[in-house]
Design an enzyme around this catalytic site. Structure first.
Site, PDB file in Angstrom:
ATOM      1  CG  ASP A 150      -2.285   0.539   0.975  1.00 38.80           C
ATOM      2  OD1 ASP A 150      -2.398   1.425   0.117  1.00 38.80           O
ATOM      3  OD2 ASP A 150      -3.250   0.130   1.658  1.00 38.80           O
ATOM      4  CD1 TRP A 197      -4.483   3.230  -3.528  1.00 37.87           C
ATOM      5  CD2 TRP A 197      -3.493   5.120  -2.801  1.00 37.87           C
ATOM      6  NE1 TRP A 197      -4.215   3.080  -2.190  1.00 37.87           N
ATOM      7  CE2 TRP A 197      -3.614   4.234  -1.713  1.00 37.87           C
ATOM      8  CE3 TRP A 197      -2.927   6.357  -2.590  1.00 37.87           C
ATOM      9  CZ2 TRP A 197      -3.160   4.549  -0.436  1.00 37.87           C
ATOM     10  CZ3 TRP A 197      -2.477   6.686  -1.320  1.00 37.87           C
ATOM     11  CH2 TRP A 197      -2.601   5.788  -0.264  1.00 37.87           C
ATOM     12  N   GLY A 198      -2.236   5.150  -8.262  1.00 35.89           N
ATOM     13  CA  GLY A 198      -2.063   6.033  -9.423  1.00 35.89           C
ATOM     14  C   GLY A 198      -1.761   7.472  -9.060  1.00 35.89           C
ATOM     15  CG  ASP A 219      -9.362   2.341  -1.087  1.00 38.30           C
ATOM     16  OD1 ASP A 219      -8.292   2.355  -1.733  1.00 38.30           O
ATOM     17  OD2 ASP A 219      -9.410   2.229   0.148  1.00 38.30           O
TER      18      ASP A 219
HETATM   19  C1  GLA Z   1      -5.819   1.628   1.215  1.00 36.72           C
HETATM   20  C2  GLA Z   1      -5.944   0.519   0.148  1.00 36.72           C
HETATM   21  C3  GLA Z   1      -7.121  -0.374   0.474  1.00 36.72           C
HETATM   22  C4  GLA Z   1      -6.949  -0.965   1.874  1.00 36.72           C
HETATM   23  C5  GLA Z   1      -6.787   0.168   2.885  1.00 36.72           C
HETATM   24  C6  GLA Z   1      -6.452  -0.330   4.274  1.00 36.72           C
HETATM   25  O1  GLA Z   1      -6.888   2.500   1.172  1.00 36.72           O
HETATM   26  O2  GLA Z   1      -6.108   1.105  -1.118  1.00 36.72           O
HETATM   27  O3  GLA Z   1      -7.270  -1.393  -0.487  1.00 36.72           O
HETATM   28  O4  GLA Z   1      -5.848  -1.837   1.891  1.00 36.72           O
HETATM   29  O5  GLA Z   1      -5.724   1.036   2.497  1.00 36.72           O
HETATM   30  O6  GLA Z   1      -6.342   0.719   5.189  1.00 36.72           O
END
Ligand code: GLA
Length: 549
Positions: A150, A197-198, A219
């Site tokens: 992450d 996430w880009g 997300d």
């Molecule tokens: C980020 C990730 C999610 C998840 C959360 C956990 O937002 O993109 O997929 O793993 O963290 O806190």
């Protein structure tokens, strides 16, 4: 104009990374992750129950085998010698034992950490940045088979925000490269899933060097509009994906209760043909997750589209914004193609799909995948009936493929008449093919092209609109971010028609093309074509128009 070519679809694809890189996951990974249902509160019972559920419900036999406890698993502090470790209250038997348990069920052990200092909620414990080599060895020693990595608390300079959409760091790839190298140095094959996430530019260019999969978006949320947002963000990555290198459209919300039956099938089908990892976010538990949702997740024919050995992400072929549907298509192994017809509208509709759109004149027996029905052979076109929010998946055996050998006439945007705030800008080699674009297309701004050719026939023309949209929904993902910009097009003063343009690439210079059909052309070079930003939000940047006369 068109010629016939006998083909074995996909053979001979150029996959430059294959020669050098190890392919950890030839087809997209499949599995289960705790985050979408249990948030950052996994524990040993939850993980074991769901792992058993995957086996008992037959989901592991379909391919869902990587089980990942997401955020919330570690102890707040590392051990005295600096090792990352599990929270013993939540996981009393420990992670090595959990790995053994999962392996004993024939499953794989997925781990979660991040290229930042802490997990997203600091109380949930440390992430990995600065500890890459130790943590890679620890994860391998625990029997880890995969790592979701992450991006929280990544802005090491400031540490002011847990998520920083405008980081000061110049090159985010460095943090992910460090973990990729560390994983390569251990004596175990661990699938590396980048979850950045880009943020920042050119994710598609750098992530494929370091990750087996990479998250392209913020997300997913448990709602329908997330599906539109993420599909629009996935479009340009066809340039970067292939065997062993897959975009991650995020975990599935199938079974979480917010989407209707058709919407769940739409979501699952689009993730499948885009070759996203298929990671279940609902409990693997028949008393919580409906039978219908479990049947969707268990549909072997749709899963087979995802696991096809060619690994080709289906591409957006045509968009009909006013009619609210899209056509996606991609090559499959064994000289087949998949077509996805995605009805974004609430209402049912019938659409006629011209097989030339997907380069086919005559198809063998077409298979409707969700209906599990053969539709027979088709020549020219196939008619499809769709319910509201239904995405139909069709498989076509392809024996002879059409290729277009017509060169379009090209009209660079900067040669048009600019009105409103529109202004031309140079963009070097980035916005091919002409190196310039028209930008600042605020609401009502327009570019008008005169003397556009309607060829010798006039009437309806195929127009390739070269555009740039890098208005990526990161912060706005939580509100109404769509990842689209809009234009209307009108010919000879006719009724303007609107199209939504998805993300085009990794920055404000990378061009995408949307092919549209426009009516109302006169014969000869006498046509006026107007491109305008409608009263919604700003238009995309416009590079030029390719007109197929
Ligand atoms: C980020 C990730 C999610 C998840 C959360 C956990 O937002 O993109 O997929 O793993 O963290 O806190």
């Amino acid at each position: 104009m068109l010629s016939l070519l006998t083909t074995t679809a996909g053979v001979g694809l150029a996959l430059p990374w294959l020669a050098a890189a190890v392919v950890h996951t030839p087809t997209p990974p499949m599995g289960w992750n705790s985050y979408n249902y249990y948030n950052c509160y996994p524990n040993e019972t939850i993980i074991k129950d769901n792992a058993r559920g995957l086996v008992e419900l037959g989901l592991s036999a379909v391919g869902y085998d990587v089980v990942t406890p997401d955020c919330g698993w570690p102890s707040k502090n590392r051990t005295a010698d600096g090792q990352i470790t599990w929270n013993p209250e939540l996981f009393p038997s420990g992670f090595p034992a959990l790995g053994e348990y999962l392996h004993g069920l024939g499953l794989k052990f997925g781990l979660y950490s991040g290229a930042g200092v802490w997990e997203c909620t600091p109380d949930n414990g440390d992430a990995t940045v600065g500890h890459e080599v130790e943590d890679a060895h620890t994860f391998a020693a625990w029997g880890g088979d995969a790592l979701k990595y992450d991006n929280c608390w990544a802005n090491i300079d400031t540490m002011i925000r847990f998520v920083d959409y405008n980081p000061s760091e110049k090159d985010p790839s460095v943090r992910f490269a460090a973990m990729s190298d560390a994983l390569d140095s251990v004596n175990r094959s661990i699938v590396f899933s980048i979850c950045q996430w880009g943020v920042g530019q050119d994710l598609g260019v750098w992530a494929l060097k370091y990750g087996d999969t990479w998250r392209i978006s913020n997300d997913i949320q448990d709602n329908w509009k997330s599906i539109w947002r993420i599909v629009n963000q996935a479009v340009p990555y066809v340039k970067h994906t292939g065997i062993g290198k897959y975009i991650d459209m995020d975990m599935l919300t199938v079974g979480l209760g917010a989407l209707s039956y058709e919407e769940e099938r739409f979501h699952f089908g689009m993730w499948a043909i885009s070759k996203s990892p298929l990671v279940i976010g609902a409990p693997a538990n028949a008393s919580i997750t409906s039978e219908e949702s479990l049947a969707i997740l268990s549909n072997k024919d749709v899963v087979a589209l995802n696991q096809d050995l060619l690994g080709e992400q289906a591409q957006l072929i045509r968009r009909y914004t006013e009619e609210e549907y899209d056509i996606f298509a991609g090559n499959l192994s064994e000289s087949r193609k998949v077509i996805g017809v995605a009805n974004w509208s609430n209402s049912s509709k019938s659409v006629n799909i011209d097989l030339q759109l997907v380069g086919v004149q005559k198809s063998g027996n077409i298979r409707d995948v969700w209906a599990a029905k053969d539709l027979g052979q088709y020549e020219g076109a196939v008619k499809v009936d769709l319910k509201g929010h239904e995405a139909k998946l069709l498989i076509l055996p392809v024996s002879a493929q059409l290729i277009y050998d017509v060169e379009p006439l090209y009209y660079p945007a900067a040669t048009g008449i600019l009105q409103g705030d529109a202004m031309s800008a140079s963009c070097g080699g980035g916005c091919l093919p002409k190196g310039s674009k028209v930008t600042n297309m605020t609401v009502g701004s327009s570019v008008t092209f005169s003397n556009v050719s309607g060829g010798v026939l006039g009437g309806m023309k195929l127009i390739g609109i070269d555009y740039i949209n890098y208005d990526v929904a990161l912060a706005s993902a939580w509100t109404n971010g769509t990842n689209t910009r809009n234009f209307t097009l009108s010919v000879n003063g006719g009724e303007p028609r609107r199209w939504s343009f998805p993300i085009s690439g990794g920055d404000w210079y990378e061009t995408g093309r949307l092919d549209v059909l426009l009516e109302g052309f006169h014969v000869g070079s006498v046509n006026e074509l107007r491109v305008e930003a409608p009263g919604l939000d700003p238009g995309a940047d416009l590079v030029g128009l390719a007109v197929y006369t």
